[in-house]
Design a protein around this motif. Structure first.
Motif, PDB file in Angstrom:
ATOM      1  N   THR A 539       4.134  -6.111   4.307  1.00 57.16           N
ATOM      2  CA  THR A 539       4.143  -5.216   5.468  1.00 57.16           C
ATOM      3  C   THR A 539       2.819  -4.495   5.630  1.00 57.16           C
ATOM      4  O   THR A 539       2.531  -3.971   6.698  1.00 57.16           O
ATOM      5  CB  THR A 539       5.214  -4.127   5.317  1.00 57.16           C
ATOM      6  OG1 THR A 539       4.946  -3.424   4.090  1.00 57.16           O
ATOM      7  CG2 THR A 539       6.585  -4.720   5.268  1.00 57.16           C
ATOM      8  N   GLY A 540       2.018  -4.435   4.562  1.00 54.30           N
ATOM      9  CA  GLY A 540       0.780  -3.665   4.630  1.00 54.30           C
ATOM     10  C   GLY A 540       0.995  -2.226   4.224  1.00 54.30           C
ATOM     11  O   GLY A 540       0.054  -1.445   4.134  1.00 54.30           O
ATOM     12  N   VAL A 541       2.280  -1.883   4.002  1.00 55.29           N
ATOM     13  CA  VAL A 541       2.583  -0.519   3.594  1.00 55.29           C
ATOM     14  C   VAL A 541       3.240  -0.613   2.233  1.00 55.29           C
ATOM     15  O   VAL A 541       4.231  -1.307   2.079  1.00 55.29           O
ATOM     16  CB  VAL A 541       3.546   0.142   4.603  1.00 55.29           C
ATOM     17  CG1 VAL A 541       4.025   1.478   4.078  1.00 55.29           C
ATOM     18  CG2 VAL A 541       2.872   0.298   5.943  1.00 55.29           C
ATOM     19  N   ARG A 542       2.634   0.036   1.236  1.00 55.57           N
ATOM     20  CA  ARG A 542       3.231  -0.066  -0.093  1.00 55.57           C
ATOM     21  C   ARG A 542       3.566   1.334  -0.553  1.00 55.57           C
ATOM     22  O   ARG A 542       2.701   2.088  -0.956  1.00 55.57           O
ATOM     23  CB  ARG A 542       2.255  -0.739  -1.062  1.00 55.57           C
ATOM     24  CG  ARG A 542       2.953  -1.882  -1.804  1.00 55.57           C
ATOM     25  CD  ARG A 542       1.977  -2.719  -2.576  1.00 55.57           C
ATOM     26  NE  ARG A 542       1.177  -3.547  -1.704  1.00 55.57           N
ATOM     27  CZ  ARG A 542       0.070  -4.163  -2.121  1.00 55.57           C
ATOM     28  NH1 ARG A 542      -0.361  -3.998  -3.347  1.00 55.57           N
ATOM     29  NH2 ARG A 542      -0.589  -4.939  -1.287  1.00 55.57           N
ATOM     30  N   ALA A 543       4.817   1.685  -0.409  1.00 56.78           N
ATOM     31  CA  ALA A 543       5.183   3.055  -0.741  1.00 56.78           C
ATOM     32  C   ALA A 543       6.655   3.146  -1.036  1.00 56.78           C
ATOM     33  O   ALA A 543       7.478   2.766  -0.214  1.00 56.78           O
ATOM     34  CB  ALA A 543       4.849   3.969   0.438  1.00 56.78           C
ATOM     35  N   ASP A 544       6.991   3.602  -2.240  1.00 55.92           N
ATOM     36  CA  ASP A 544       8.376   3.978  -2.434  1.00 55.92           C
ATOM     37  C   ASP A 544       8.401   5.494  -2.617  1.00 55.92           C
ATOM     38  O   ASP A 544       7.365   6.125  -2.814  1.00 55.92           O
ATOM     39  CB  ASP A 544       9.023   3.231  -3.605  1.00 55.92           C
ATOM     40  CG  ASP A 544       8.136   3.189  -4.821  1.00 55.92           C
ATOM     41  OD1 ASP A 544       6.909   3.254  -4.619  1.00 55.92           O
ATOM     42  OD2 ASP A 544       8.632   3.088  -5.948  1.00 55.92           O
TER      43      ASP A 544
END
Lengths: 903, 111
Positions: A539-544
């Protein structure tokens, strides 16, 4: 048929049914009168009294002649089958009670099949098949302008465009406007603001769309124009949810974006398209819709258009006429229609438009359910066939006692009807139990989910399905076998083997079940693989542990946007307050959450670069973000720098580009240090300026339009440097975000007491939103596939078990001649294996054909994905062999001595 | 002809309709009348008369009512309905065609 004759016949039939005793008594009297008369006549001719009577009776047909004639007369009434039905049903119940295992298996199998079908039909009927509830809904059409060249599926219409269509279109009688692009905040009596889905509609909207009010009135043309009083019409659902269905709501006022509007009515319940709408207001309620640019600018597109076909005009005629008008328009106003954007006009019936997303999906599910029913019927047919063998002796005895072939067949039909109706009733209960789930599911695809209910038609279809299944089953014991129910030469003993013909039918049924399961499972497998592919999408977004929430501007947006300094101060204060909370790692503010589309997209030009004429103007999403945003969202910095706290109003204007946008603007050149500016006709409708801005950084792409779409080219600006149209808070937490959420909300309200908090979701949840409908769909098809698999496996095991039980003697002989247990087991497994193999091969061919329908629902794989086909074939074979193991084991444990003695 | 002729299939209906067209009759009387009028050539078995009568009633060609018979007993009298009268014409026409066709065939000159 003449009416008097018809009435006479009906009354006779009714009399036979309901005054049976009278009719019978009259018949008796009539026949005895005859015998008496004849006796008298005979005596007159000189016969002695007793001979005379005997002769009269003989003339009637001898001993029991009167009773025989009565039977013949009864046959003429055509009502016997009804009289006998109750008896037949009692008989069926009795005989089924003796075969409890069989009855249970059949009823359950049919219940699953009919239940799945009824449920899917309910779904299909409630949404796709039912006519629109709008008055003369068949005349309603929906217009859409799109620009596929710049990937815009719906660019809406501007006032001048609508005026042009209205002026020239002869195939349409009336056109109505519906505009829901502006956000509205409603303030109720308690002072708490709520965000509502509001549509600004033209006065003729309700007349055109063909909907009336359940309370008060809807709007009319008198509500148009700047001089009208601001009025609001509530949707039925909003009236129920928000006003509790208050019958005195008409006359109350609401404050919508600081405009006080009077509630004049409540709309009747109806599907809402293209969007859910809570409140309809007239144009005067939305100052923006009366503004000069809105009314005169061709590119200021804000409205959806609904229209009614003129009498005698067809959809095709309307389509070609509007196409002509549109192409003239595109030619006359080249400045408003960029060539490379490929502006297009499409017209469809409102019904098709509303069903667009649901149609394919629901028909596929209906097809899958039909497959399950077919498999279930094949299974039940096999069970019936096996039972039929055991009952041949019974049938023979009945025939010997005088039951005709037709009578026996009817007996079987009634038995099957009892089974099928029990299955159908149970299936209906299954469908009813799943109704709520269905509505939730359907709402993902169709605006008409609220209309889903089990009505007479659904019940009728369930009943007919059951009846058809019953009738089909009644013919099963005959197919492939002898053409009379009763074997002319039945051996005196119990017949335990079945003819080759029937064996072939049994086996074909098993093969059909395996093949159908293969097709269904392949479909399910493809959808599941699609989900896996989507899950693997970068997704290009890496965040938990990142929670996002919208904190929108409230009130009239164009006016609020002008208050940039206050808004900025408030958002920064909120952010800093939240950042100071324990358990919060980073807090950031931006215009939109990562992976959610931006409200804005713009044409952008690069300094010293010329766009080739055949390429569309570079166009991208615009997002304003603060310095922490990229860190909080886990968007990777690929070059240059991110934003600094010093990038504020009054300092040099800077931007950060996403990778794909940089490529669009600068090709392979390094964008850092180059300059870009907003451009295009749309710019003048926005508060943005066309100053040059320097590219200071390059970040990775994100997929804001959905996991199955291309990365979204995006231009980022500093939140503090640009106008603010919306605020979104990003909070990275060290603890569980769900636990922190109430604390965060409290902190926000400490800084901004009336701030609305919306769309609270972790980034994982946002990511999942685009996949959720697919997941539901895959779940449905998979459960149908699993159901089919179970039924088919029970089927194959049942047929083998039956085959083993009828061949006990044969197996005994084989074993006494030296075959050992493994050999016998292999023999039975081989028998099942052949059926499985043939079924899988046929199923494979069927799957290759059927899965093409799925094409548009797949992502990252082809409908002929070899891995899926292979895996499904393997699973089917493995489960099949396991199912065959039980009867094989039983065959292997046959004791030859016992088996042979039993013969 | 020593034995009464077997009735050609379906002609019993025609005969009953014709009898009833003359006057309403009860079942026994229909049988007697048939015998008399055909000079004893046509003899309907008493048993087959009733199923036929009831079939005609169920079809709506004839209607029945209970009346006193000549010997003062209650008997079921049948009479023709309007539809039955039409049906009689149709069946009589059919019969004429059939009879003349058969007659023509039978009279063919043998070579």
């Amino acid at each position: 048929m003449a009416i008097d004759r018809f009435l006479r016949i009906v009354s006779l039939r009714l009399r036979s049914l309901f005054r049976r005793n009278d009719v019978e008594q009259e018949l008796d009297e009539e026949l005895h009168y005859h015998v008496d008369q004849q006796t008298a006549e005979n005596m007159r001719r000189g016969m002695p009294a007793d001979t005379a009577r005997a002769d009269a009776l003989r003339a009637m047909g001898g001993m029991g002649g009167i009773e025989l004639r009565k039977e013949q007369v009864r046959d003429t009434r055509g009502t016997r089958w009804i009289e006998e039905l109750a008896g037949d049903a009692r008989f069926a119940l009795r005989s089924l009670r003796r075969a409890r295992g069989f009855a249970t298996a059949v009823v359950l199998t049919l219940a699953l099949g009919i239940g799945a079908n009824t449920a899917m039909f309910t779904l299909l009927r409630g949404t796709v098949l039912r006519p629109l509830p709008n008055r003369h809904g068949e005349q309603l059409v929906y217009l859409r302008q799109s620009a596929p060249g710049v990937q815009h599926a719906n660019v809406l219409f501007s006032v001048p465009e609508i005026a042009d269509y209205r002026a020239s279109a002869k195939t349409l009688t009336a056109m109505a406007e519906y505009s829901s692009v502006l956000p509205f905040t409603l303030v109720g009596d308690d002072g708490a603001p709520v965000r509502i889905a509001t549509a600004v509609v033209s006065g003729n909207y309700f007349h055109v769309i063909g909907l009336g009010s359940v309370l008060g009135r809807v709007m009319s043309v008198h509500d148009d124009g700047p001089a009208a009083a601001p009025v609001a019409v509530l949707s039925y659902a909003f009236w129920m949810d928000h006003f509790g269905g208050d019958p005195h709501v008409v006359g109350h006022t609401v404050r919508a974006n600081d405009q006080v509007a009077t509630i004049v009515g409540v709309l009747e319940p109806a599907p809402q398209y293209p969007e859910r709408t809570d409140v309809y207001v007239n144009t005067v309620t939305s100052p923006h819709h009366l503004s000069a640019t809105m009314v005169t600018e061709r590119q200021h597109r804000m409205s959806e258009v609904f229209a009614r076909l003129a009498p005698n005009a067809t959809v095709e005629q309307a389509r070609s006429e509007l196409d002509r008008i549109a192409s003239n328009m595109f030619r006359d106003h080249p400045e408003a229609y960029e060539k490379a954007a490929h502006y297009e006009l499409s017209l469809s019936t409102l019904r098709d438009a509303e069903n667009e997303r649901a149609s394919l999906m629901f028909w596929l599910l209906m097809g899958a359910a039909a497959f399950v029913l077919l498999i279930a019927c094949a299974n039940v047919a096999n069970l019936t066939l096996m039972r039929g063998v055991g009952r041949e002796r019974e049938m023979l005895v009945r025939a010997a006692l005088g039951a005709s072939n037709g009578r026996l067949r009817r007996l079987l039909a009634v038995e099957n009807l009892v089974l099928a109706l029990a299955g159908g009733a149970l299936g209906l209960l299954v469908a009813l139990a799943g109704l709520r789930l269905l509505v939730v599911f359907a709402a993902q695809f169709s605006p008409r989910a609220d209309e889903i209910r089990v009505d007479g038609v659904v019940l009728a279809v369930g009943l007919v399905t059951s009846a058809v299944a019953a009738i089909a089953l009644s013919f099963v014991p005959r197919i492939g076998g002898d053409h009379t129910l009763v074997m002319p030469l039945a051996p005196a003993g119990r017949r335990t083997t079945i003819g080759r013909g029937r064996q072939r039918v049994q086996r074909s049924l098993v093969v059909a079940q395996v093949a159908l399961s293969m097709v269904l499972l392949t479909g399910a497998g493809l959808l599941v693989r699609t989900l896996a592919k989507l899950d693997a999408v970068e997704t290009g977004v890496r965040a938990d542990h990142v929670l996002t929430m919208d904190l929108p501007l409230q009130g009239d947006l164009p006016r609020e946007v002008m208050k940039q300094p206050q808004n900025l101060a408030r958002y920064e204060a909120v952010r800093d307050r939240v950042a100071a909370l324990p358990g919060v790692d980073v807090a950031a503010v931006g215009m939109a959450a990562p992976l959610r589309p931006s409200m804005l997209d713009m044409d952008v030009k690069a300094e010293n670069r010329v766009i080739p004429p055949n390429r569309p103007t570079p166009h991208g999403a615009v997002k304003t973000v603060d310095p922490n945003y990229f860190v909080a969202a886990g968007i990777s910095l690929l070059g240059g720098r991110g934003f600094e706290a010093t990038d504020r109003r009054g300092t040099a204007r800077v931007v950060v580009l996403s990778q794909s946008f940089a490529k669009q603007l600068f090709g392979d050149e390094d964008p850092i240090g180059r300059r870009v500016a907003f451009s295009g006709q749309m710019l003048k409708f926005t508060p943005f300026t066309d100053e040059w801005r320097t590219v200071v950084g390059l970040v990775g792409d994100t997929r804001d339009r959905g996991l199955d779409r291309d990365p979204t080219p995006t231009l980022y600006e500093p939140f503090a440097q640009e106008v603010i149209v919306n605020g979104t808070l990003l909070v990275r937490t060290t603890a569980d975000p769900a636990v922190l959420q109430p604390m965060i909300a409290r902190a926000i309200h400490e800084v901004a007491p009336h701030q609305l908090i919306e769309h609270v979701a972790t980034i994982e949840q946002i990511r999942d939103e685009t996949v959720a409908p697919r997941r539901l769909n895959a779940m449905f098809i998979s459960s149908f596939g699993a159901l089919a698999l179970v039924i088919a496996m029970v089927g194959i095991a049942g047929v083998l078990a039956f085959s083993v039980s009828t061949r006990t003697a044969e197996i005994g002989i084989r074993m006494s001649l030296g075959a050992d247990a493994p050999r016998v087991r292999r023999m039975v497994l081989g028998e099942g294996g052949v059926l499985l193999a043939v079924g899988v091969v046929i199923g494979l061919a069927g799957a290759l054909f059927a899965t093409r329908l799925l094409h548009s629902l797949l992502f990252g794989i082809t409908p002929h994905d070899p891995a899926t086909l292979g895996a499904v074939a393997f699973v089917l074979a493995a489960v099949g062999v396991a199912a065959c193991w039980v009867p094989a084991e039983r065959a292997a444990s046959v004791d030859p001595a016992v088996a042979l003695r039993a013969e | 002809m020593s034995k009464p002729a077997d009735l050609v299939q379906g002609t019993l209906d025609l005969l009953i309709l014709k009898m009833l067209a003359l006057e309403p009759l009860n079942g026994w009387a229909i049988g007697q009348r048939l015998k008399q009028l055909s000079s004893e050539v046509l003899q309907v078995s008493d048993g087959s008369l009733y199923p036929a009568l009831h079939k005609l009633e169920q079809e709506g060609w004839v209607t029945a009512e209970w009346r006193q018979s000549e010997n003062n007993r209650r008997a079921k009298f049948y009479s023709l309905t309007r539809a039955g009268r039409k049906q009689l014409q149709i069946e009589a026409g059919n019969w004429d065609r059939l009879a003349s066709a058969i007659t023509a065939l039978v009279r063919l000159q043998e070579v």
